[in-house]
Design an enzyme around this catalytic site. Structure first.
Site, PDB file in Angstrom:
ATOM      1  CD  GLU A  12     -12.991   0.805   7.279  1.00 13.54           C
ATOM      2  OE1 GLU A  12     -12.041   0.565   6.511  1.00 13.54           O
ATOM      3  OE2 GLU A  12     -14.185   0.769   6.919  1.00 13.54           O
ATOM      4  CG  ASP A  21      -6.261   3.156  10.028  1.00 14.47           C
ATOM      5  OD1 ASP A  21      -5.728   2.046   9.898  1.00 14.47           O
ATOM      6  OD2 ASP A  21      -5.742   4.217   9.627  1.00 14.47           O
ATOM      7  CG  ASP A  35     -12.655  -2.738   6.158  1.00 17.57           C
ATOM      8  OD1 ASP A  35     -11.426  -2.682   6.332  1.00 17.57           O
ATOM      9  OD2 ASP A  35     -13.190  -2.753   5.028  1.00 17.57           O
ATOM     10  CD  GLU A  78      -8.791  -0.481  10.270  1.00 19.36           C
ATOM     11  OE1 GLU A  78      -7.557  -0.318  10.236  1.00 19.36           O
ATOM     12  OE2 GLU A  78      -9.541  -0.177   9.317  1.00 19.36           O
TER      13      GLU A  78
END
Length: 240
Positions: free
Chosen positions: A56, A60, A127, A130
């Site tokens: 994650e 990002d 989440d 990502e």
């Protein structure tokens, strides 16, 4: 320890295959995909070796870079502030959640007992999106991630209302100029319905090719839809 029935395992396997088809990306190392789909609560209860938190974190950063890259190329006349505003709309939690739901990701995220990916306003699902991007980056490098994220950006642009400032006609013009294809030309091909409530049909040509079609209650809205259609077609042919 969590136990999963053979039926559940078959469902999970089929779901992973469907997810990869929707992504138009096939993992070389499916262990990365499994990790992306593993929430920390599931890892704790099942004894799994890894969860998706590190992916994650990576995803990002990859999403922000790729979104910046794509916007920079598409909007070659936009100022820094406008690019930053558009990027913020592409990388926010709501955007990630809408994409995750569209590709069928949310039900596949493995969580501990009593926890659902759709809980916490869908934060676990966003989440997970990502983490999935991070896994694709590790599996296929930046080019692999970029091929998926071009479609991600187009998905977000298609659902972005005009009042958010996204102008598909300008985006299409920037895209075709970048490729040396000439300027797009819009033409009303038909007007349907009564005079008080017409529907305009518009096609946009680039060179000798009809690049996209659209319709709407006004000429402007039909041109916007035609531009979006043309961008979708061009993006679908980009870089695998």
């Amino acid at each position: 320890m969590l136990c999963r029935s053979p039926e559940r395992e078959r469902w999970f396997s089929d779901g992973r295959n469907q997810l990869q088809r929707r992504l138009e990306y096939t993992f070389r190392d499916e262990a990365l995909l499994l990790t992306a789909l593993t929430h920390s609560s599931y890892a704790y209860e099942s004894g799994a070796r890894a969860d998706n938190e590190r992916l994650e974190f990576l995803g990002d950063a990859v999403l922000e870079l790729a979104a910046s890259h794509i916007l920079y190329l598409r909007h070659d006349t936009a100022e820094e502030g406008e690019l930053s505003r558009l990027r913020a709309l592409l990388v926010c939690e709501e955007a990630l959640l809408s994409w995750a739901r569209a590709i069928g990701l949310c039900p596949l995220i493995r969580t501990g007992r009593g926890l659902s990916p759709e809980e916490s306003d869908g934060a676990l699902c966003a989440d997970g999106a990502e983490a999935l991007i991070g896994a694709i980056f590790l599996d296929g490098g930046y080019d692999g991630a970029l091929s998926v994220l071009r479609r991600y950006v187009q998905f977000q642009m298609d659902r972005m209302p005009e009042h958010e400032g996204y102008d598909p006609k300008s985006a299409l013009q920037a895209l075709v100029q970048q490729r040396g294809l000439g300027l797009p030309v819009y033409e009303v091909s038909n007007v349907l319905g009564p005079d008080h409530a017409p529907t305009f049909e518009v096609r946009v040509t680039v060179g000798d090719i009809v690049a996209g079609k659209g319709n709407g209650p006004s000429k402007k809205s039909a041109e916007f839809q035609a531009a979006k259609d043309a961008i979708s077609r061009l993006v679908a042919g980009e870089g695998g």
